[in-house]
Design an enzyme around this catalytic site. Structure first.
Site, PDB file in Angstrom:
ATOM      1  N   HIS A 191       0.814  -1.209   0.000  1.00  0.00           N
ATOM      2  CA  HIS A 191       0.000   0.000   0.000  1.00  0.00           C
ATOM      3  C   HIS A 191       0.848   1.260   0.000  1.00  0.00           C
ATOM      4  CE1 HIS A 191      -3.687  -2.230   0.783  1.00  0.00           C
ATOM      5  NE2 HIS A 191      -3.010  -2.965   1.645  1.00  0.00           N
TER       6      HIS A 191
ATOM      7  N   LYS B  45     -10.392  -1.733   4.513  1.00  0.00           N
ATOM      8  CA  LYS B  45     -10.164  -1.048   3.249  1.00  0.00           C
ATOM      9  C   LYS B  45     -11.208  -1.437   2.229  1.00  0.00           C
ATOM     10  CE  LYS B  45      -5.185  -0.531   3.891  1.00  0.00           C
ATOM     11  NZ  LYS B  45      -5.020  -1.374   5.088  1.00  0.00           N
TER      12      LYS B  45
END
Lengths: 118, 411, 472
Positions: C52, C249
């Site tokens: 990420h 997420k």
């Protein structure tokens, strides 16, 4: 005694009723002669071709009875086939002749496909 | 390397195509990825093969053996075993192969696709629960048992009533395992009825319809399943949920043609194979298809017949003797799910039209017509989704698209 | 006199393997003890495989700090061990511009570079299959993808190559502290170490109890996924996230470095059992199709789930107060993969007060897991000429040869599992899921390791495929 069975000779799947009266076998529910033959054989002496494999020192071969044998002898026959010890077997070899006095021989239908290590 | 006809896959389909191709004096190559010809036949040790083609009842390996002998007697056939096709270049008519000899190119005039099919997997059917050891497709289990002589479990549940699943129920029982049940999510089986009778009924193995596995249980090895019934739309009915302990699950939930190498060809959504005309020719004039690569068969004899035609036409094409004329479509009524071929080339000769139906029918006429004129009519006692039907006719009478119908004969 | 290692690391996930490798490279002696049959056999094998960018984590948390730092360390780390890193970037898409702007500014606060806010028209040009609901999005150029298990395996192997020891199937039953040295045993083999590092992931508390260190209130979150056939690759060339919720997420669609598409994960509180559920699959279907058109889940080749351990809102990365020289690493859930190299650096240099210098003992370079199918034709032909096994294809879906499998079996980390082979060289990873090659892979492992077919496991003790000969 009445026995019900489904004919497997064609996709129609006739529901047969088979009845043994004295020594005569009566089949009903069939649409053709094949149903009668099937039911008669299933009631008098159902037979099957038995197939299996044998583990030899050289690999795994497949076998079959070269004729159908009585269904009731299958359990015993598979044990006999399991007891076979061999170094190597080839296509067409007769492994057991006249198994359980059925008149059928157990013959090899395939050589070992793979190399083998015990 | 250059051949008139290159055949990918040396199973029953590829072998038959090769024989017919060779008979027409076409220089023919079979490419087979395994160590021997015969494909899946080698592990199908049960009997019931060859009744139509050889007029005797053979086991799978014997059927393969007979074909291997035929191939050895043909002068125009080369065979490459342990050889894998990595690419097909349709523009340049080249197949790339990989083997112990390295990566090579083979040029073809005609190509026959006879790569067969693969089994649907636990992932394909979204089998939920844990992912322990002990879940096998029926073909993999069959291979381990029949080729290796090994057992994969002692207490087995079979999901799906496809033919290999039924055959494996009997095999595993004979070899000492307990087969608890065969579960079929549909209301009818996709397997042959003779197999249900001889493989399940003979051994008192229950066949549970409208039933499926809800959840696999077990961390390391399969310890059991939750199973139950489904409704019309295959929704799981939670109030029917039950537990069954087992140490292996065998999946016999369908087969998919192996079209990966030619994924740009038009794929039939019903068969998952390509489309062909009655020459077994795909949309490419020099690419032919046959066998389980095209549509999944229930009898190897039918594979053989179909593949002989593919081999013959591939050879004729390679030798410049096949003309692709105007093609007519094969239309069909709703009960028919697909037909092979799906188009017919204008010309002379006999056509064997093969098809499957959506649901069971009894005592009906199969009718093929063209411009309202009946070209062929055949009475059949019954048809089932699991059993392929055939009707043959002479194509010289065809002047337009043809229509196939199944009309009940009962009043 | 028994050897005393500088550190004993429990748990061969991405965190444990990374610390193990970094310690070894920095010149310290380390042993990695893994209870499973392979490293990366828990959470590290079953996650999204995304490095990420770091815009999502709450500023000021360890998650934010280590994610941003870690992701910057990835290119060098992957390059060193020869693991592919896919620079595919990530989009967060939705219909709430305010939230997108929030993410953007959170990203800036966290120190993430190259962020871009896009409107629907701009998005459509890059992702033509967004659904009608999507009006805006954030693009993070630095978001990347990696194979989490190939990376973990490679790090562990690099550590072994440079003198470290890895023991698989090691079930620790006792930990004792005597005269400043820890003694660890599984009942058979003892190891001695100055430092203990508990990076056992889902098993953290069990290990902490053996050590006598702090336990935490660990919650397990199960994430379920679909893996789609390679035919579906065009559905997402970048990682596509929905706007995040407070808990996760969200369900993403992402390419993998191997050319598949991954859709998931769900996020349910659960026990530590890795299972898939109808409920989870349904949620994935609904949420992925709300975001993108053409997500064809019928093309699933596999479904799986992974369980991640969660402690509160942040990672636990600290020195034990109950036991000397014990490092507690708990609740390293997402973005744990992205943070791994930064966590490792912090543990070594700050918590252990050792010198973090990856060049100090980097004597041997790891040979990467190069699959023969990726070689140019001439190179492949040369290889086959030298070793004909590279011409024998075993797994037809992924074009994996006998040579590739034997290579994987003769690496620094020895395995005997089919899943281990699958993760290393992808035999059985394709659309037939091992239907055609399972028997061959079992045979090659048995032959190569001089074992019987019965010995070969799916993964770890008690997962043997074959239960005996027929008729027994």
């Amino acid at each position: 005694m009445k026995t019900n069975m489904i004919c497997i000779m064609c996709p129609l799947g006739c529901e047969l009723t088979v009845e043994k009266v004295d020594d005569e076998i009566k089949v009903s529910g069939n649409n053709c002669i094949r149903g009668e033959k099937y039911a008669t054989s299933e009631l008098t002496e159902p037979v099957r071709v038995l197939t299996s494999v044998i583990i030899t020192k050289n690999g795994v071969v497949s076998v079959k009875t070269d004729k159908p044998i009585p269904k009731k002898k299958i359990e015993e026959a598979i044990k006999l086939i399991g007891n076979v010890k061999a170094d190597k077997l080839n296509f067409g070899d007769v492994v057991i002749s006249n198994i359980l006095n059925t008149g059928a021989n157990v013959v090899v239908t395939r050589d070992a496909v793979l190399d083998f290590k015990e | 390397m250059q051949y008139d006809v290159v055949i990918i896959g040396g199973g029953p389909s590829g072998m038959a195509a090769a024989i017919e191709s060779s008979k027409l004096n076409a220089k023919t190559l079979i490419i087979e990825r395994n160590e021997t010809l015969g494909g899946i036949l080698n592990q199908c040790i049960h009997n019931g093969f060859g009744l139509h083609y050889f007029k005797e009842e053979l086991t799978g390996p014997e059927y393969a053996f007979k074909f291997r002998e035929l191939i050895l007697n043909e002068k125009n056939i080369d065979v490459k075993l342990n050889t894998f096709v990595t690419n097909i270049d349709k523009e340049n008519n080249v197949v790339t192969i990989k083997s112990s000899n390295g990566v090579e190119n083979v040029k073809y005039k005609s190509l026959v696709l006879s790569m067969g099919c693969r089994e649907r997997t636990a992932g394909n059917i979204l089998l939920t629960g844990t992912r322990p050891v002990g879940i096998y497709t029926a073909g993999t289990a069959q291979k381990l048992v029949n080729i290796y002589g090994k057992m994969i479990g002692k207490n087995v549940v079979i999901l799906g009533s496809g033919d290999i699943g039924l055959i494996m129920a009997r095999r595993l029982t004979l070899e000492g395992a307990k087969v608890q049940a065969v579960m079929e999510i549909n209301k009818t089986s996709s397997g042959l009825r003779r197999n249900i009778s001889q493989c399940l009924d003979d051994f008192n193995i229950p066949l549970m319809y409208s039933t499926t596995i809800f959840e696999v249980v077990g961390e390391k090895r399969v310890e059991g399943i939750y199973y139950g019934q489904v409704d019309e739309n295959y929704n799981k009915l939670e109030d029917t949920r039950k537990f069954m302990s087992c140490d292996a699950i065998i999946l016999s939930v369908g087969l998919v043609p192996e079209t990966d190498l030619v994924s740009d060809l038009k794929i039939n959504r019903v068969t998952n194979g390509t489309y062909v005309n009655d020459y077994m020719q795909t949309e490419y004039d020099n690419i032919f298809a046959c066998g389980n690569f095209l549509h999944v068969h229930d009898l190897v004899d039918n594979v053989t017949m179909e593949s002989l035609q593919a081999g013959k036409c591939a050879a004729l094409n390679a030798l410049g003797k096949l003309e692709r004329n105007k093609e007519f479509n094969v239309l069909h009524s709703d009960i028919v799910t697909y037909t092979i071929p799906s188009t017919i080339v204008k010309g002379e000769g006999k056509v064997d039209l093969k098809f499957r139906v959506r649901k069971k029918f009894v005592k009906s006429n199969l009718i093929v017509s063209c411009n309202d004129k009946i070209i062929a009519k055949k009475f059949v006692m019954a048809g089932l989704p699991g059993e392929m039907l055939t009707i043959s006719f002479d194509k010289s009478e065809i002047t337009g698209d043809i229509n196939l119908e199944v009309k009940s004969n009962e009043n | 006199m028994e050897k005393v290692y500088d550190a004993i690391i429990f748990g061969g996930g991405i965190i444990g393997s990374c610390i193990f490798d970094d310690l070894t490279l920095s010149g310290y002696s380390a042993v990695l003890l893994e209870i499973g049959g392979d490293v990366a056999s828990g959470t590290s094998k079953a996650n999204s495989g995304i490095v990420h960018a770091g815009f999502d984590a709450t500023p000021g948390t360890l998650k934010a700090k280590f994610n941003v730092e870690g992701s910057l360390m990835y290119p060098e780390m992957c390059n060193r061990v020869g693991v592919r890193l896919g620079n595919c970037g990530a989009y967060v898409i939705g219909n709430d511009l305010k939230k997108v702007e929030e993410l953007y500014s959170r990203g800036l606060t966290n120190g993430v570079k190259d962020l871009e806010i896009l409107n629907r028209e701009q998005l459509l040009k890059r992702i033509p299959n967004i659904t009608e609901n999507i009006t805006c999005g954030l693009f993070a150029k630095s978001s990347k993808i990696v194979s989490p298990y190939v990376l973990t395996i490679s790090l562990a192997e690099e550590g072994i190559l440079n003198g470290g020891v890895v023991e698989l199937n090691y079930n620790t039953i006792k930990v004792e502290h005597k005269n400043g040295v820890y003694e660890v045993t599984n009942g058979k083999t003892k190891y001695f170490g100055k430092y203990l590092i508990n990076s056992t992931g889902n098993a953290y508390n069990d290990m902490a109890k053996l050590i006598g260190s702090e336990t935490y209130d660990i919650k397990y979150k199960r994430g379920e996924y679909y893996i789609l056939d390679k035919s579906e690759f065009s559905v997402a060339y970048s990682t596509i996230f929905p706007l995040p919720s407070a808990h996760s997420k969200g369900i993403l669609v992402t390419p993998t470095v191997d050319g598949n598409t991954l859709v998931g994960p769900t996020s349910y509180e659960s026990d530590s059992s890795v299972k898939t559920t109808d409920l989870g699959l349904k949620e994935i279907k609904e949420k992925s199709s709300a975001m993108l058109n053409n997500v064809n889940l019928k093309k699933a080749i596999r479904i799986f789930s992974g369980v991640r351990a969660v402690v509160g809102d942040d990672f636990v990365i600290e020195k034990s107060k109950l036991k000397p020289n014990v490092i507690n690493l708990a609740g390293i859930c997402s973005p744990g993969l992205s943070s791994a190299p930064a966590i490792s650096k912090y543990v070594i240099s700050e918590l252990m007060q050792l010198t973090y210098d990856l060049k100090k003992n980097a004597k041997h370079k790891l040979v990467p897991y190069t699959l023969s199918k990726t070689l140019p034709k001439q190179e492949l032909n040369d290889l086959i000429a030298k070793d004909s096994d590279y011409g024998k294809v075993v797994c037809k879906c992924e074009d994996v040869t006998v040579g590739d499998i034997k290579m994987a079996l003769n690496r620094p980390l020895k395995i005997n599992s089919v899943d281990g082979i699958k993760r290393r060289v992808r035999a059985g990873m394709g659309r037939c899921q091992g239907g055609f090659c399972l028997d061959k892979v079992i045979s090659i492992i048995a032959e190569s390791n001089n074992e019987t077919l019965e010995d070969v496991c799916k993964e770890g003790v008690g997962t043997n495929f074959i239960v005996g000969n027929i008729k027994e």
